[in-house]
Design an enzyme around this catalytic site. Structure first.
Site, mmCIF file in Angstrom:
data_model
loop_
_atom_site.group_PDB
_atom_site.id
_atom_site.type_symbol
_atom_site.label_atom_id
_atom_site.label_comp_id
_atom_site.label_asym_id
_atom_site.label_seq_id
_atom_site.Cartn_x
_atom_site.Cartn_y
_atom_site.Cartn_z
ATOM 1 N N ARG A 177 9.968 -7.509 0.539
ATOM 2 C CA ARG A 177 9.688 -7.097 -0.843
ATOM 3 C C ARG A 177 9.422 -5.598 -0.948
ATOM 4 O O ARG A 177 8.582 -5.141 -1.727
ATOM 5 C CB ARG A 177 8.522 -7.897 -1.430
ATOM 6 C CG ARG A 177 8.732 -9.409 -1.408
ATOM 7 C CD ARG A 177 9.937 -9.834 -2.237
ATOM 8 N NE ARG A 177 10.168 -11.272 -2.134
ATOM 9 C CZ ARG A 177 11.059 -11.844 -1.325
ATOM 10 N NH1 ARG A 177 11.811 -11.087 -0.523
ATOM 11 N NH2 ARG A 177 11.227 -13.152 -1.294
ATOM 12 N N SER B 157 8.020 -15.849 -8.628
ATOM 13 C CA SER B 157 6.906 -16.117 -7.710
ATOM 14 C C SER B 157 5.802 -15.090 -7.921
ATOM 15 O O SER B 157 6.054 -13.890 -7.921
ATOM 16 C CB SER B 157 7.383 -16.059 -6.257
ATOM 17 O OG SER B 157 8.321 -17.078 -6.001
ATOM 18 N N GLU C 31 2.929 -10.612 -5.759
ATOM 19 C CA GLU C 31 4.304 -10.113 -5.641
ATOM 20 C C GLU C 31 4.723 -9.478 -6.958
ATOM 21 O O GLU C 31 5.521 -8.550 -6.995
ATOM 22 C CB GLU C 31 5.255 -11.258 -5.279
ATOM 23 C CG GLU C 31 6.701 -10.826 -5.140
ATOM 24 C CD GLU C 31 7.600 -11.925 -4.626
ATOM 25 O OE1 GLU C 31 8.743 -12.017 -5.100
ATOM 26 O OE2 GLU C 31 7.175 -12.695 -3.747
#
Length: 304
Positions: A177, A227, A297
């Site tokens: 990420r 998410s 996230e």
């Protein structure tokens, strides 16, 4: 308030519909949450992007980039300065052999479909990610064992000074990420992908499988940012949250999805404050129950 001289300069080369003042970010994010952006601009091509960034630097304005608006939570107070939105403007898709050249605003589902039409394998994992290819590079998005870094060959970007810069895969610093664009503040405008020849039938079967899995497990019927938490090493965030008994936990209009505990959803009228307070409560209870610190996230953007 945005600088009037900046707006005047932009109007010299942009159409009126490309410039939105006090634009509600709830209309430009998948969470459907967020206060107004002082100025939201949709460039139609590389040259316009260069001019906009040069003007932003000249007038010393804060700058934010937005693709399809997934994976982000915009503050209730909105975003000061200029938001450059590539969502549906710079979104061309060209295929040459196994190479695809894609505008940053192209949706991942459209890129996956174009790849399938040309019997090119490698993009199946992204078919259900609700973002753009630019956002996928920015976050090194991944799903079902696939990652953006596995298909990217090069990225064309525009610097804050309006200069064009091309990055090779090795220069992108793609990790979990993460990419170099999270720190260098440059605009991703074009992505070159390198895929592999495959069977269209097998590629479409893979897309169908991932789509079925996603639709059966994820709360796609409600607004969310995808998410909510990063995957903690050795664990799955959704499983930890579920084991802590937090499915359905709500703060205002924000709720831990009853379908998949890894998602915070907007069940109606949620504010950014609702989501943040819910995230903090989930982090607190999971830490108490399992000793694991969950990290968001979802990117938090805008005026605090």
């Amino acid at each position: 308030m945005i600088n009037e001289n900046f707006i005047g300069a932009c109007r010299e080369f942009l159409q009126p519909e490309q410039i939105m003042l006090n634009a509600p970010m709830s209309e430009h994010t998948t969470f459907q949450i967020g206060g107004p952006a002082d100025c939201l601009i949709k460039p139609a091509n590389l040259e316009e992007t260069q001019k906009i960034l040069q003007l932003v630097q000249e007038y010393e304005l804060p700058l934010t980039f937005v693709g399809n608006g997934s994976n982000m939570l915009v503050s209730d107070k909105g975003i000061r300065g200029v938001v450059v939105n590539f969502a549906d403007t710079i979104s061309s898709i060209a295929v040459d052999g196994t190479k695809m050249t894609v505008g940053a605003g192209a949706l991942l589902k459209d890129v996956a479909e174009a790849a399938a039409q040309h019997s090119l394998a490698g993009m199946e994992f992204a078919c259900g990610i609700p973002g753009s290819i630019g956002g996928a590079v920015f976050m090194n998005a991944g799903a079902y064992g696939g990652e953006t870094k596995n298909v990217v060959k090069a990225v064309k970007a525009v610097t804050r000074a309006g200069e064009i810069k091309t990055y090779s895969l090795e220069e992108l610093e793609l990790g979990y990420r993460h990419s170099i664009f999270q720190t260098n503040g440059e605009a991703i405008v074009e992505v070159e992908l390198e895929l592999v020849p495959g069977s269209e039938a097998e590629i479409r079967a893979g897309i169908a499988d991932f789509t079925q899995r996603r639709e059966s497990k994820q709360p796609l019927e409600m607004p969310s940012a995808g998410s909510t938490f990063k995957r903690p090493e050795g664990y799955f965030a959704g499983t930890l949250i579920d084991q802590t008994g937090l499915k359905g936990l709500s703060v205002g209009g924000a709720q831990v999805s009853t379908k998949h505990a890894g998602f915070v959803v907007n069940k109606g009228g949620a504010t950014a404050a609702d989501v943040l307070n819910l995230i903090r409560e989930v982090q607190k209870r999971v830490k108490e129950a399992h000793g694991v610190e969950l990290q968001p996230e979802v990117r938090l953007i805008g005026e605090k």
